[in-house]
Write a protein that holds these residues in place. Structure first.
Motif, PDB file in Angstrom:
ATOM      1  N   ASN A 191       0.846  -1.185   0.000  1.00  0.00           N
ATOM      2  CA  ASN A 191       0.000   0.000   0.000  1.00  0.00           C
ATOM      3  C   ASN A 191       0.887   1.242   0.000  1.00  0.00           C
ATOM      4  O   ASN A 191       2.097   1.140  -0.201  1.00  0.00           O
ATOM      5  CB  ASN A 191      -0.978  -0.023   1.188  1.00  0.00           C
ATOM      6  N   GLN A 192       0.312   2.399   0.250  1.00  0.00           N
ATOM      7  CA  GLN A 192       1.077   3.644   0.187  1.00  0.00           C
ATOM      8  C   GLN A 192       2.068   3.774   1.344  1.00  0.00           C
ATOM      9  O   GLN A 192       2.981   4.604   1.293  1.00  0.00           O
ATOM     10  CB  GLN A 192       0.132   4.845   0.181  1.00  0.00           C
ATOM     11  N   THR A 193       1.885   2.960   2.370  1.00  0.00           N
ATOM     12  CA  THR A 193       2.715   3.079   3.570  1.00  0.00           C
ATOM     13  C   THR A 193       3.819   2.024   3.646  1.00  0.00           C
ATOM     14  O   THR A 193       4.942   2.321   4.037  1.00  0.00           O
ATOM     15  CB  THR A 193       1.838   2.976   4.841  1.00  0.00           C
ATOM     16  N   TYR A 194       3.502   0.787   3.263  1.00  0.00           N
ATOM     17  CA  TYR A 194       4.473  -0.288   3.429  1.00  0.00           C
ATOM     18  C   TYR A 194       4.224  -1.415   2.439  1.00  0.00           C
ATOM     19  O   TYR A 194       3.168  -1.480   1.795  1.00  0.00           O
ATOM     20  CB  TYR A 194       4.440  -0.848   4.859  1.00  0.00           C
ATOM     21  N   LYS A 195       5.208  -2.308   2.360  1.00  0.00           N
ATOM     22  CA  LYS A 195       5.072  -3.546   1.595  1.00  0.00           C
ATOM     23  C   LYS A 195       5.439  -4.703   2.511  1.00  0.00           C
ATOM     24  O   LYS A 195       6.477  -4.666   3.175  1.00  0.00           O
ATOM     25  CB  LYS A 195       5.968  -3.537   0.358  1.00  0.00           C
ATOM     26  N   LEU A 196       4.598  -5.721   2.554  1.00  0.00           N
ATOM     27  CA  LEU A 196       4.839  -6.877   3.414  1.00  0.00           C
ATOM     28  C   LEU A 196       4.887  -8.144   2.571  1.00  0.00           C
ATOM     29  O   LEU A 196       4.021  -8.372   1.726  1.00  0.00           O
ATOM     30  CB  LEU A 196       3.750  -6.993   4.485  1.00  0.00           C
ATOM     31  N   PHE A 221       9.246 -10.315   5.670  1.00  0.00           N
ATOM     32  CA  PHE A 221       9.869  -9.022   5.907  1.00  0.00           C
ATOM     33  C   PHE A 221       8.925  -7.889   5.534  1.00  0.00           C
ATOM     34  O   PHE A 221       8.035  -8.030   4.694  1.00  0.00           O
ATOM     35  CB  PHE A 221      11.194  -8.879   5.149  1.00  0.00           C
ATOM     36  N   LEU A 222       9.146  -6.763   6.193  1.00  0.00           N
ATOM     37  CA  LEU A 222       8.378  -5.537   5.990  1.00  0.00           C
ATOM     38  C   LEU A 222       9.320  -4.474   5.439  1.00  0.00           C
ATOM     39  O   LEU A 222      10.433  -4.311   5.938  1.00  0.00           O
ATOM     40  CB  LEU A 222       7.794  -5.076   7.325  1.00  0.00           C
ATOM     41  N   ASP A 263       9.453   3.094   4.437  1.00  0.00           N
ATOM     42  CA  ASP A 263      10.303   4.291   4.534  1.00  0.00           C
ATOM     43  C   ASP A 263      11.769   3.956   4.273  1.00  0.00           C
ATOM     44  O   ASP A 263      12.670   4.431   4.984  1.00  0.00           O
ATOM     45  CB  ASP A 263      10.162   4.944   5.919  1.00  0.00           C
ATOM     46  N   HIS A 264      12.001   3.121   3.261  1.00  0.00           N
ATOM     47  CA  HIS A 264      13.353   2.723   2.872  1.00  0.00           C
ATOM     48  C   HIS A 264      14.066   1.926   3.964  1.00  0.00           C
ATOM     49  O   HIS A 264      15.301   1.823   3.955  1.00  0.00           O
ATOM     50  CB  HIS A 264      14.201   3.934   2.473  1.00  0.00           C
ATOM     51  N   LYS A 265      13.301   1.391   4.898  1.00  0.00           N
ATOM     52  CA  LYS A 265      13.857   0.546   5.954  1.00  0.00           C
ATOM     53  C   LYS A 265      13.269  -0.857   5.831  1.00  0.00           C
ATOM     54  O   LYS A 265      12.204  -1.045   5.236  1.00  0.00           O
ATOM     55  CB  LYS A 265      13.547   1.128   7.337  1.00  0.00           C
ATOM     56  N   LYS A 266      13.966  -1.825   6.399  1.00  0.00           N
ATOM     57  CA  LYS A 266      13.523  -3.217   6.345  1.00  0.00           C
ATOM     58  C   LYS A 266      13.410  -3.775   7.756  1.00  0.00           C
ATOM     59  O   LYS A 266      14.224  -3.447   8.635  1.00  0.00           O
ATOM     60  CB  LYS A 266      14.506  -4.065   5.530  1.00  0.00           C
ATOM     61  N   TYR A 267      12.428  -4.641   7.964  1.00  0.00           N
ATOM     62  CA  TYR A 267      12.243  -5.332   9.234  1.00  0.00           C
ATOM     63  C   TYR A 267      11.902  -6.784   8.909  1.00  0.00           C
ATOM     64  O   TYR A 267      11.131  -7.044   7.981  1.00  0.00           O
ATOM     65  CB  TYR A 267      11.109  -4.696  10.050  1.00  0.00           C
ATOM     66  N   TYR A 268      12.463  -7.703   9.668  1.00  0.00           N
ATOM     67  CA  TYR A 268      12.245  -9.128   9.412  1.00  0.00           C
ATOM     68  C   TYR A 268      11.462  -9.732  10.570  1.00  0.00           C
ATOM     69  O   TYR A 268      11.626  -9.321  11.731  1.00  0.00           O
ATOM     70  CB  TYR A 268      13.592  -9.843   9.262  1.00  0.00           C
ATOM     71  N   PHE A 269      10.640 -10.718  10.256  1.00  0.00           N
ATOM     72  CA  PHE A 269       9.844 -11.352  11.303  1.00  0.00           C
ATOM     73  C   PHE A 269       9.767 -12.858  11.123  1.00  0.00           C
ATOM     74  O   PHE A 269       9.874 -13.382  10.012  1.00  0.00           O
ATOM     75  CB  PHE A 269       8.430 -10.759  11.346  1.00  0.00           C
ATOM     76  N   SER A 270       9.618 -13.539  12.241  1.00  0.00           N
ATOM     77  CA  SER A 270       9.381 -14.979  12.229  1.00  0.00           C
ATOM     78  C   SER A 270       8.522 -15.338  13.428  1.00  0.00           C
ATOM     79  O   SER A 270       8.908 -15.094  14.573  1.00  0.00           O
ATOM     80  CB  SER A 270      10.695 -15.753  12.291  1.00  0.00           C
ATOM     81  N   LEU A 271       7.345 -15.873  13.151  1.00  0.00           N
ATOM     82  CA  LEU A 271       6.486 -16.415  14.202  1.00  0.00           C
ATOM     83  C   LEU A 271       6.535 -17.921  14.125  1.00  0.00           C
ATOM     84  O   LEU A 271       6.432 -18.502  13.040  1.00  0.00           O
ATOM     85  CB  LEU A 271       5.046 -15.937  14.030  1.00  0.00           C
TER      86      LEU A 271
END
Length: 271
Positions: A203-208, A228-229, A232-240
């Motif tokens: 969307n306009q805010t983020y890509k997941l 990963f998310l 704003d040109h930043k990356k975040y990783y997740f694992s559940l």
């Protein structure tokens, strides 16, 4: 605080930081993550990594270190290897249905590689694994440092679903980070196709982007949601990784795996 206790605490912090390669472990969101998992009748861990701050956040770091079958999260390296070997040319390559009855109606048709990934079509990726073959599968997994997969000729189309193969949440994130930061030895065309295959929402805010997984290995249902998310040109990783609190109450399990991560990202004000 006494001088002795202060020195001891500092030594522990330095030791932990050194062992994690300079990365920090924070439990700031432990209560929030525990509550989120409870809301979906889950027990397990949410692990989120912020590479900008080199910081991991979790409610249960010990769980995040535990190994489990990769289940359908293995479709990530499976798809990459299919693209690298040319078995699949791109995200739009077609996997033809053989006409046989499958577990879900959504699998009973010809599917593109991306559609098969998103629908988590097990027979599709079993066919891909058989085409890759045991030798090539082992070669690429070794090349990718995707360790602890028990691959044999006999189990080439099931080793990620049952048996001795295993991976932890920390390892899932390590692999995803190497993929996204171009540290995997793969073609640019493979990476670009995978980015299309991976994407769940933009969307306009983020890509997941991500992939779920679900295994049952003799005793327990075990669920994954890894990815990963980008924002704003930043990356975040997740694992559940999680199991149902009560095996007789599975109503929230399937959707809960993904929704718990969305809720955790909201709790951290990332989405």
């Amino acid at each position: 605080m006494s001088r002795l206790l202060l020195l001891f605490s500092l030594a522990v912090f330095i030791s932990c930081d050194s062992e994690s390669g300079g990365k920090a472990y924070h439990d700031d969101y432990k209560t929030a993550f525990d509550t989120i998992l409870d809301n979906y009748d889950l027990s397990g861990s949410v692990l989120i990594y912020d590479p900008q701050q080199q910081t991991y956040y979790s409610n249960d770091f010990e769980w995040s270190k535990r190994d489990f079958l990769p289940a359908s999260t293995f479709k990530i390296p499976n798809a990459i290897i299919a693209l690298e070997t040319g078995i699949m040319k791109s995200d739009t390559s077609i996997i033809k249905w053989d006409g046989k009855k499958r577990d879900f109606e959504s699998w009973e048709k010809d599917l593109t590689l991306r559609d098969a990934f998103q629908a988590s079509c097990v027979p599709c990726f079993q066919e891909i694994a058989r085409k890759i073959g045991t030798a090539s599968m082992k070669t690429y997994l070794n090349k990718f440092h995707y360790n602890d997969m028990d691959v044999t000729t006999e189990n080439i189309d099931s080793f990620w679903l049952k048996g001795k193969s295993h991976i932890s949440s920390f390892e899932q994130i390590d692999f995803l980070e190497r993929f996204l930061t171009k540290k995997l030895p793969i073609l640019n065309t493979t990476r670009e196709s995978m980015l299309k295959i991976f994407k769940i929402e933009e969307n306009q805010t983020y890509k997941l982007s991500g992939k779920t997984g679900w295994s049952y290995n003799e005793t327990n249902n075990n669920g994954w949601f890894v990815g990963f998310l980008e924002k704003d040109h930043k990356k975040y990783y997740f694992s559940l990784n999680a199991i149902p609190k009560d095996a007789n109450k599975m109503e929230k399990f399937a959707d809960g795996r993904k929704q718990a991560i969305y809720d955790a990202l909201r709790a951290m004000k990332l989405i």
